[in-house]
Design a protein around this motif. Sequence first.
Motif, PDB file in Angstrom:
ATOM      1  N   SER A 130      29.665  51.231  19.763  1.00 15.56           N
ATOM      2  CA  SER A 130      29.488  49.959  20.457  1.00 15.56           C
ATOM      3  C   SER A 130      28.465  50.115  21.575  1.00 15.56           C
ATOM      4  CB  SER A 130      30.819  49.500  21.052  1.00 15.56           C
ATOM      5  OG  SER A 130      31.157  50.347  22.133  1.00 15.56           O
ATOM      6  N   ARG A 131      28.138  48.988  22.175  1.00 15.09           N
ATOM      7  CA  ARG A 131      27.300  49.022  23.378  1.00 15.09           C
ATOM      8  C   ARG A 131      28.020  49.801  24.472  1.00 15.09           C
ATOM      9  NH1 ARG A 131      29.323  43.389  23.914  1.00 15.09           N
ATOM     10  NH2 ARG A 131      27.471  42.594  22.860  1.00 15.09           N
ATOM     11  N   CYS A 367      14.467  45.712  13.795  1.00 12.13           N
ATOM     12  CA  CYS A 367      15.399  45.359  14.865  1.00 12.13           C
ATOM     13  C   CYS A 367      14.850  44.119  15.573  1.00 12.13           C
ATOM     14  CB  CYS A 367      15.539  46.526  15.838  1.00 12.13           C
ATOM     15  SG  CYS A 367      16.706  46.205  17.153  1.00 12.13           S
ATOM     16  N   TYR A 369      15.443  41.480  18.441  1.00  9.49           N
ATOM     17  CA  TYR A 369      16.275  41.433  19.646  1.00  9.49           C
ATOM     18  C   TYR A 369      15.788  40.326  20.568  1.00  9.49           C
ATOM     19  CZ  TYR A 369      12.339  44.473  20.950  1.00  9.49           C
ATOM     20  OH  TYR A 369      11.098  45.000  21.136  1.00  9.49           O
ATOM     21  N   TRP A 379      17.254  54.085  18.146  1.00  8.56           N
ATOM     22  CA  TRP A 379      17.964  54.002  16.865  1.00  8.56           C
ATOM     23  C   TRP A 379      18.956  55.148  16.762  1.00  8.56           C
ATOM     24  CZ3 TRP A 379      17.350  50.336  12.952  1.00  8.56           C
ATOM     25  CH2 TRP A 379      16.313  49.403  13.138  1.00  8.56           C
ATOM     26  N   GLN A 407      21.901  51.978  13.531  1.00  8.22           N
ATOM     27  CA  GLN A 407      22.094  51.075  14.663  1.00  8.22           C
ATOM     28  C   GLN A 407      20.834  51.040  15.500  1.00  8.22           C
ATOM     29  OE1 GLN A 407      26.008  52.852  15.938  1.00  8.22           O
ATOM     30  NE2 GLN A 407      26.271  50.792  16.725  1.00  8.22           N
ATOM     31  N   CYS A 408      20.549  49.825  15.959  1.00  6.75           N
ATOM     32  CA  CYS A 408      19.444  49.626  16.893  1.00  6.75           C
ATOM     33  C   CYS A 408      20.060  49.268  18.243  1.00  6.75           C
ATOM     34  CB  CYS A 408      18.547  48.514  16.362  1.00  6.75           C
ATOM     35  SG  CYS A 408      17.527  47.743  17.623  1.00  6.75           S
ATOM     36  N   PHE A 409      19.692  49.984  19.293  1.00  5.00           N
ATOM     37  CA  PHE A 409      20.194  49.721  20.647  1.00  5.00           C
ATOM     38  C   PHE A 409      19.039  49.227  21.520  1.00  5.00           C
ATOM     39  CE2 PHE A 409      23.595  52.316  19.157  1.00  5.00           C
ATOM     40  CZ  PHE A 409      24.697  51.954  19.918  1.00  5.00           C
ATOM     41  N   ARG A 411      18.299  48.242  25.591  1.00  8.25           N
ATOM     42  CA  ARG A 411      18.939  48.498  26.886  1.00  8.25           C
ATOM     43  C   ARG A 411      18.029  48.085  28.024  1.00  8.25           C
ATOM     44  NH1 ARG A 411      20.807  53.073  23.965  1.00  8.25           N
ATOM     45  NH2 ARG A 411      23.079  53.382  24.125  1.00  8.25           N
ATOM     46  N   SER A 416      23.421  46.665  27.679  1.00  5.83           N
ATOM     47  CA  SER A 416      22.873  47.139  26.414  1.00  5.83           C
ATOM     48  C   SER A 416      23.434  46.265  25.313  1.00  5.83           C
ATOM     49  CB  SER A 416      23.232  48.611  26.191  1.00  5.83           C
ATOM     50  OG  SER A 416      24.632  48.752  26.119  1.00  5.83           O
ATOM     51  N   GLU A 418      23.674  46.185  20.703  1.00  2.83           N
ATOM     52  CA  GLU A 418      23.423  46.953  19.487  1.00  2.83           C
ATOM     53  C   GLU A 418      23.601  46.064  18.272  1.00  2.83           C
ATOM     54  OE1 GLU A 418      25.770  47.946  16.994  1.00  2.83           O
ATOM     55  OE2 GLU A 418      27.289  46.668  17.908  1.00  2.83           O
ATOM     56  N   SER A 420      23.990  46.731  13.799  1.00  2.00           N
ATOM     57  CA  SER A 420      24.158  47.783  12.809  1.00  2.00           C
ATOM     58  C   SER A 420      23.755  47.276  11.434  1.00  2.00           C
ATOM     59  CB  SER A 420      25.609  48.285  12.785  1.00  2.00           C
ATOM     60  OG  SER A 420      26.474  47.245  12.397  1.00  2.00           O
TER      61      SER A 420
END
Length: 2037
Positions: A130-131, A367, A369, A379, A407-409, A411, A416, A418, A420
Amino acid sequence: MAYMMPNERLKWLTLCAAVVVLASVGNTLAANPADSDQKGPVFLKEPTNRIDFSNSTGAEIECKSSGNPMPEIIWIRSDGTAVGDVPGLRQISSDGKLVFPPFRAEDYRQEVHAQVYACLARNQFGSIISRDVHVRAVVSQHYEEDIHKAFVIRGNSAILKCDIPSFVADFVNVISWHTDQEENFYPDTEYDGKYLVLPSGELHIREVGPEDGYKSYQCRTKHRLTGETRLSATKGRLVITEPIGSKAPAVPTGVQTFQQNVPLGGTFAMLCQAQAFPVPVFRWYKFIEGTTRKQAVVLNDRVKQVSGTLIIKDAVVEDSGKYLCVVNNSVGGESVETVLTVTAPLSAKIDPPTQTIDFGRPAVFTCQYTGNPIKTVSWMKDGKAMGHSEPVLRIESVKKEDKGMYQCFVRNDQESAEASAELKLGGRFDPPVIRQAFQEETMEPGPSVFLKCVAGGNPTPEISWELDGKKIANNDRFQVGQYVTVNGDVVSYLNITSVHANDGGLYKCIAKSKVGVAEHSAKLNVYGLPYIRQMEKKAIVAGETLMVTCPVAGYPIDSIVWERDNRALPINRKQKVFPNGTLIIENVERNSDQATYTCVAKNQEGYSARGSLEVQVMVLPRIIPFAFEEGPAQVGQYLTLHCSVPGGDLPLLIEWTLNGIAIGDELGISTERVGSRGSVLTIEAVEAPHAGNFTCHASNLAGQQRYTTLLNVYVPPRWILEPTDKAFAQGSDAKVECKADGFPKPQVTWKKAVGDTPGEYKDLKKSDNIRVEEGTLHIDNIQKTNEGYYLCEAINGIGSGLSAVIMVSVQAPPEFTEKLRNQTARRGEPAVLQCEAKGEKPIGILWNMNNMRLDPKNDNRYTIREEILSAGVMSSLSIKRTERSDSALFTCVATNAFGSDDASINMIVQEVPEMPYALKVLDKSGRSVQLSWAQPYDGNSPLNRYIIEFKRSRASWDEIDRVMVPGHTTEAQVQKLSPATTYNIRIVAENEIGSSQSSEAVTIITAEEAPSGKPQNIKVEPVNQTTLRVTWKPPARSDWNGEILGYYVGYKLSNTNSSYIFETINFITEEGKEHNLELNNLRVYTQYSVVIQAFNKIGAGPLSDEEKQFTAEGTPSQPPSDTACTTLTSQTIRVSWVSPPLESANGVIKTYKVVYAPSDEWYDETKRHYKKTASSDTVLHGLKKYTNYTMQVLATTAGGDGVRSVPIHCQTEPDVPEAPTDVKALVMGNAAILVSWRPPAQPNGIITQYTVYSKAEGAETETKTQKVPHYQMSFEATELEKNKPYEFWVTASTTIGEGQQSKSIVAMPSDQVPAKIASFDDTFTATFKEDAKMPCLAVGAPQPEITWKIKGVEFSANDRMRLLPDGSLLIKSVNRQDAGDYSCHAENSIAKDSITHKLIVLAPPQSPHVTLSATTTDALTVRLKPHEGDTAPLHGYTLHYKPEFGEWETAEVSVDSQKHNIENLLCGSRYQVYATGFNNIGAGEASDILNTRTKGQKPKLPEKPRFIEVSSNSVSLHFKAWKDGGCPMSHFVVESKKRDQLEWNQISNNVKPDNNYVVLDLEPATWYNLRITAHNSAGFTVAEYDFATLTVTGGTIAPLDDGMGHGNVHARIPMPAWMPEWLDLNFMVPLIATVVVVAVGICVVCVALSRRRSDDMRGGQKDVYYDVVYNQTMGPGATLDKRRPDLRDELGYIAPPNRKLPPVPGSNYNTCDRIKRGRGGLRSNHSTWDPRRNPNLYEELKAPPVPMHGNANIYGHGGHAHGNVECHYRHPGMEDEICPYATFHLLGFREEMDPTKAMNFQTFPHQNGHTPVPGHAGTMLPPGHPGHVHSRSGSQSMPRANRYQRKNSQGGQSSIYTPAPEYDDPANCAEEDQYRRYTRVNSQGGSLYSGPGPEYDDPANCAPEEDQYGSQYGGPYGQPYDHYGSRGSMGRRSIGSARNPGNGSPEPPPPPPRNHDMSNSSFNDSKESNEISEAECDRDHGPRGNYGAVKRSPQPKDQRTTEEMRKLIERNEAGPKQLQLQQTNGAGFTAYDTMAV
């Protein structure tokens, strides 16, 4: 393989089947890919970024995910480590929540409460994280807000700040301001007033005047976590200054630049605090992003300016940027910068969310966002970082390991987010796997070698071979081949022809496919000299690690070393050399590591081989970083870059790329090489395409390096997509694109014209349906209100920007929002139908009815009206009163210029339904009833529901419960009823119109149910250390659901997963009375969990909640361990220890006690000292110096003192001694004086010497000293002056130093020397039987005469006492009488002197007095008293006791105990008791033996009517009617027979005493005999009963007449008419038997007398013989007890009535005496057992052994021993002995005499050859006998060297018999265990037959008359026959048999089953019965075990009981052969045989 064992064949068949199955499974898997429903984890509920909570509230963080299979939730920290429970502070709940309970402030832990967590979800397809979750716990702390003075020039604006402490600033907000004039100011959206509360909490006051200076201001705050509000502690004021002259704007120091973060949609204020006079003007500007240009901030509804403060509402991301506040007045100016960041929540999405990619194909994840700001993109794959930071992730070629969760995060500093996605592999791939491979092999040179590797995988792998890392190619000797098998495996082989020594090495096969690699390696060792294969040059890049293995061949190799420059490696820390020849060099450098390395291999003979390896180190290029000029470039600008490569090997290749594409001349960019290490890139005129990443690539042989720099180019906006006019249909989603390009990227905004014409524009108000995304205007569900002119503008600060105006128009045809609806009306009432059409007017509306035009003129009930609305037209159709015909479809049609539309209304005229009928009960239970009914007419309105009304039968219909049921069903279940209750039920139908009438009622009674309530008021209290009392009350009456019958009380150890043990308690009917139960035999101080459930006839209710309770504390069962002592000083010792194990503490250890005393006083409890301490060590103070101390440590709990540790000993340190206790100075002449002294009382060490000091009195002469050895107690001072007084004193010395001086004594040399004794009075202690010497050293002139007096009597020398020349008295071998006073007298003519010594003699104690104080059924109390004549202190007693047929046991008794309880004894059994005392000399004499017995008797007969209850075909036996005689009953044996039969039938040999027993399958109206044998530990009682079964109709039959008018005694045997009356067998058989017994008895006595004279071992006294036979010392208890007049010399075993006999207890299968052994012939004397006579009948044992020669006819059974004649040894009376490894066979008896049924057996070898085995079980070993020691208790000749001992569960003696492996138990039920040794334990404490030894009590000590069967037969017979056939099954039966090896005691097995033929090998051959012990064969099935013929079964068939023999004689079945068998050469019977004649 010529022959394959069956199990081997089975293995191969199984393997083949498995291969086939696996192949088919594999095909199935290939055909059916993984279930498409299966997927990796996805978060359903992801925790938020920040969790702030107060310590008083706690927090729960939820994390939920989905997936198939369901993912596992794990909480981790930011570093990836898993989070565990921290008790009271953090825990993870079962549903995956992270829970932070409320906690105290002092429990705050930063690593728990201020931590970054994350939630990890994982299943087999991957993991996602998770974030970041920033958890922050806030501890409630006191805080105060302060308001400081604000200084302001009149007319300016003032800002008052509420100062909040920093530690709570994040959680406390200002909610209002207050003045002392009761003015209140709150945050507001209107900013017009003078006072303004800003969003950030400041109070803004405009145009400050003097009146503002008189007020005081306070702020009120609120804590957002705790909700607490408070007023500021201080009040602030404005300090207003009047302006004097002009003043330029001034800004407070340090506030020229602000940083401000604001959430999206929030309201914020930017301050510009400047003071000036005249009052200044404030202007706000915003810088265009990426430029230094700024434009004025446009003020509107959203953006306001109040004085100098800029307030922006509904913040958008576009508001972010740098703002400038410019303050000017006529004097000067100032500016303030504010950088604003509008933070939009971060969110991310990966496109696509899941994709399935075939192997080797590319995969791309993008990704997407949103949010602001975004600092990093990263990633992860399956929870691990990938090191990729671009929005697009591209996998060029998918491999197996690439599948999983990605997963792409995104921040920033605050949060943050994320997203998936899952990557699945297409098709089916299996990486290679080695299925079969070659093993390491060592061989000689010459033969060929075949190495094979089998690998599998999908796709099919390729296999290659390597030797020491070098690929093997085919040549004349090496051949590699491979093929593919039918199941797809690859088989590869390597053939080496004629292997050489040089071919040895590490061979490796490598299976490789595009999916992966697998490899296997093993060594091939070929004997030969060392050889090293050639190594190729090794090139390695600097900085990497070199790893190389020396390719050595030859075998064996002793060592492999590496050298460099003739130096053995390693020579530095970077180098590592391993024994297998591997060399590792880390972080390789050219200067230090490039060289030639030599590998040297040697063998043990010293032969060696060398090989060289050249290592070349290459250096990568190194590029100096470079960059363009700072900031973006302008179009047309000239730029240049220089790429310099100072490091790296030449030649270098230098190239340039732009955005990854090689640079050519067409872009207007030129590159030029500068020397060998540089390149210059030049751009003559920058253009827009030049923007991007410029990369310099430098490469050489070692590799490539690159460096990249970014070039940005300013480009003014230009249209990519210019907007144009658009028209949209109303309600559609409108989209107008407007896209522009440029650098910086242009900001695209949309505005709408004010009014209907273009010109003035305003910002679009953000709403739900209008949004701008990346320049595109979206209007969802466009309406007329959205029509108008729109402006799109693109600005980036370069140039003037772009703009375009377009017209958006909306077109609307007529539209009905509702196309079809139902409308209902009740019949007879008016109704109105309405249609509303929206659209462009004018709109016309027409009505149709059932598709026919409706004209109101034709029916005056209808009326139509129209109403014009702002958005359209409303048309209404009215019906005056509805009729059934009005149920129709009405349609309205609307039309305008753009089209038409219609809408329909379904008109339904309704009425109430009819009542339901046919109400029936389908099913019912305790709480519910299932009903059905018929649906009634619904009144043209759907039935909304049925209402089921129900009530208890006694209630009225006013008190009803209802259940609502949907109208579409005609079945329903009524729930929540009470069980066992009568109900009335009816039903009502209901629609929209109303309700029907009620149906007819039905009556039902619900069923009973198990209780639904838990028992109440449960209390568990400890009673003692092993008992808990449980009390409870019944559940609530409403929860009984029937009548409660009782309760199940379950208990178990807490904190274990074991199941509960339940006990059943009956229900107490008394109202309100508590139930209780005591749980016994629990563990000490152990927590138990208790649950209770009530039950009724249906079942058990719910378990109560677990109640936990500890049993009372006990005392520790183990002592402290590791006790140790350390001497500290001469008076202190440190003692240390380790706590006892926790499980043995039995409570909470409170303190430890150290018990200590000087070792020589340790025996005396009163002299011991105790010290308590809570720690694990202590220091003992105040000890005696140089003294050996003994110490013990024990732990103490609330239950008392625990076990003491083993004593330890330490000696205190020595010290200087005390002064000598006395000094004498005796004149010896005119120049000599004899000084004598006594040693110090406390020497405090070993005295090393004495120092004698002398000094002439009165003179100034110096003191003289003389050292004297420590053993000398006198000193002669010489060369003294006559008549001059001298002073003497003495000191003693130890190793520590010199001690105190003695008293001074003065003497004067003289001519006259009177008689004086230099020795001192003293006390001497002598040990018993040792020598004693008492000194008497005398002086005098003339020589004195020395005489001794002993106890006042003149001494005269004798053998033991004599006078020594020095005057001493020597006493040899001191005895007790020598103690007393001894005086020595010295006399001469001048004087006389005397001294007196006291002699104390220490001897072992004399025999104590032992008396019996009390007896119980299982204990004896004895009183102990010491002998009056003991002189030495008594330390304690040893109490010895033994049962009649058991071993001696001992108990230690302290000297203070006057009484001692001997517990856990057998009930009703005889015991012998004696005691000895002991002191520090040793153990003393034994007391007289006390013969006694415990209380208790054999079972007592019940009355027949109370015991027997007869029916027609069975009889019930009520065993509770028997009285146990004080000893608990163990079991009953039940036998029956028809009255006219001879044989008894055993019904059961194991009937429990508490049960009733039914004998079944009897014939009606028949007389039977019943024989009951009742057993307890005191013996057994036999009862016989006659009874007649009832007739079929239940009537009784007439009694049988026995000829004497008695109807209920033994029936007489029917006689033929021709036989005379006196020949009645009932009379004759006992008569004949008596004659035979008398005759044989006379013979036996004669033989015995003659044998006494013979030369055997018994020629001495009889006691000695028994001593030998029993292998026990003639100590206490071994004397013969002949007090009983009814006992004979020789005691035999008494059989129970007509029973097969068990082996005899108490001996080697014999009773309490040995039968004398003869040399041949039948030496047994047997009598017939008659139940009417006293059962004191005995038999004899056989004669002792004599050597045997020749082959014996074994047992006289007609069997033959096969084997060497010489191997036989013969014992007198034991001629049946069998040799080791002898094979023999044995025929059976009676029906089994058929030779075909004989079975062969082989004996086992002797242990240890011919050596007798001491303590051998079951064997009698005469002293000095050289022959074998054979087992007589087993069925073969294998000895057993150990005697095992057992303690039984009753506390008495139990025993073991251990037959050797090949004979199983007598009643063996399973064949497979035939060769397993087994042990037996008797729960009743029988007698031992385990071999000679102390377990046999004295031979003549037999049981009393009434005890015959109890002590010998009843004990073992009393066990439920666990003994039979339970081979090695220790612990099989826990009740009544303790399995722990302990003290051995006698115990034979129980009797065998009835009609038990032991002479044959199988029970199943018995013609009469094949039954065996019921208790055993329930468990053991299968073929009956074979019984070796050597071992006598406990009762073989040929060894008939007396009653059986009598019957056989009567029936002529015991023919001559039978009798002959019993008279065959005495080999037929062994010491344990019992025969009945």
